[in-house]
Design a protein around this motif. Structure first.
Motif, PDB file in Angstrom:
ATOM      1  N   TRP A   7      -3.908  12.671   7.196  1.00 29.59           N
ATOM      2  CA  TRP A   7      -4.231  11.258   7.417  1.00 29.59           C
ATOM      3  C   TRP A   7      -3.528  10.674   8.638  1.00 29.59           C
ATOM      4  CZ3 TRP A   7       0.246   8.621   7.387  1.00 29.59           C
ATOM      5  CH2 TRP A   7       1.272   9.019   6.531  1.00 29.59           C
ATOM      6  N   HIS A  31       1.651   5.822   3.043  1.00 26.39           N
ATOM      7  CA  HIS A  31       1.358   6.225   4.421  1.00 26.39           C
ATOM      8  C   HIS A  31       2.616   6.035   5.283  1.00 26.39           C
ATOM      9  CE1 HIS A  31      -2.772   5.418   2.837  1.00 26.39           C
ATOM     10  NE2 HIS A  31      -2.897   6.633   3.344  1.00 26.39           N
ATOM     11  N   HIS A 113      -6.030   3.671   9.191  1.00 27.90           N
ATOM     12  CA  HIS A 113      -6.271   3.428   7.770  1.00 27.90           C
ATOM     13  C   HIS A 113      -7.016   2.121   7.531  1.00 27.90           C
ATOM     14  CE1 HIS A 113      -4.448   6.976   6.162  1.00 27.90           C
ATOM     15  NE2 HIS A 113      -3.594   6.886   7.157  1.00 27.90           N
TER      16      HIS A 113
END
Length: 268
Positions: A7, A31, A113
């Motif tokens: 990610w 994250h 994101h």
């Protein structure tokens, strides 16, 4: 073993702590990297940063709801950070589905994101840009696509301006945004302050010097200058939990432990 994951965008230095990823960690997000978590834990030892982050996020929600109630239908969120629970578009569009939101952040993880979260939402977008360049932010194709320059805007600068040093003149930057927005627009901001816990905040500032974005905590008078040219709405400049709490129980016994001032102003 590398911590880099699927990610994380290519090209970022995961060994250098980032304010957006530290904030994500403090809010319980996933994250972030080891360097961000280690820095956050250092901060926990000198400041009530988890409480500060939670109260700041709650203020953002209340400010957005207040602006929607005041008739604002488009928002420009400067330094929006990594998406977590209670994002601006979620709060605003739940009340008024026609609301449009442009998120702006310089952090690649935050923008990546945000864009993933917004797939399928035509009324919200994310722009990677530096808020210190108002012309680039306001002139970005995505900003121009979503925001009508002739209609009032809710400009959000929540928990971000402490990362702008005096040398970059945050007061002048906000004036440039203010001058570009039509009458009836609002500015909602929050900002770190040393006024309540000066020694602890100084220790926190020392820790932030190890990150990509050092902080400049500011006094009440310095923060109030940021809304020059706006009519400050009640309750004025207060600590975050004191800005229009939903109930008396939402205000802690010592609201100053929030260590962030909050204020909202309307452009005449």
């Amino acid at each position: 073993m590398s911590e880099r994951t699927g990610w994380s965008p290519d090209g970022i230095d995961i060994s250098l702590p980032s304010s957006a990823r530290i904030y994500d960690y403090l809010l319980g997000g996933g994250h972030n990297f080891a360097a961000d978590r280690a820095t956050a834990e250092e901060l926990v030892r000198v400041l009530p940063v988890r409480e500060m982050a939670r109260l700041n996020r709650s203020y953002l929600r209340r400010a957005v709801l207040a602006l929607v109630e005041a008739g604002i239908r488009q928002f420009l969120d400067l330094g929006s950070g990594i998406p977590t629970v209670g994002n601006v578009h979620e709060v605003a569009q739940e009340v008024e589905p026609s609301c449009r939101v442009v998120y702006v952040d310089v952090e690649p993880v935050a923008v990546t994101h945000a864009r993933a979260l917004l797939v399928g939402n035509p009324r919200a977008t994310a722009v990677q840009a530096d808020l210190r360049d108002p012309a680039a932010v306001l002139g970005h194709p995505e900003t121009r696509r979503l925001l009508d320059p002739d209609r009032p805007v809710g400009l959000l600068a929540v928990g971000v301006l402490q990362f702008i040093p005096d040398s970059d003149d945050p007061w002048g930057l906000l004036a440039r945004y203010r001058d570009a927005l039509p009458s009836g627009s609002y500015l909602a901001l929050s900002h770190f302050t040393p006024d309540r816990m000066p020694r602890a905040m100084a220790a926190g500032a020392d820790i932030f010097r190890q990150t990509a974005e050092p902080i400049t905590p500011r006094t009440r008078a310095q923060v109030l200058r940021m809304v020059d040219g706006f009519d400050v709405v009640p309750p004025g400049l207060v600590f975050t939990p004191q800005w229009r709490p939903e109930s008396p129980e939402d205000v802690p016994a010592d609201p100053g432990r929030a260590n962030l001032y909050a204020v909202v102003g309307r452009k005449p």
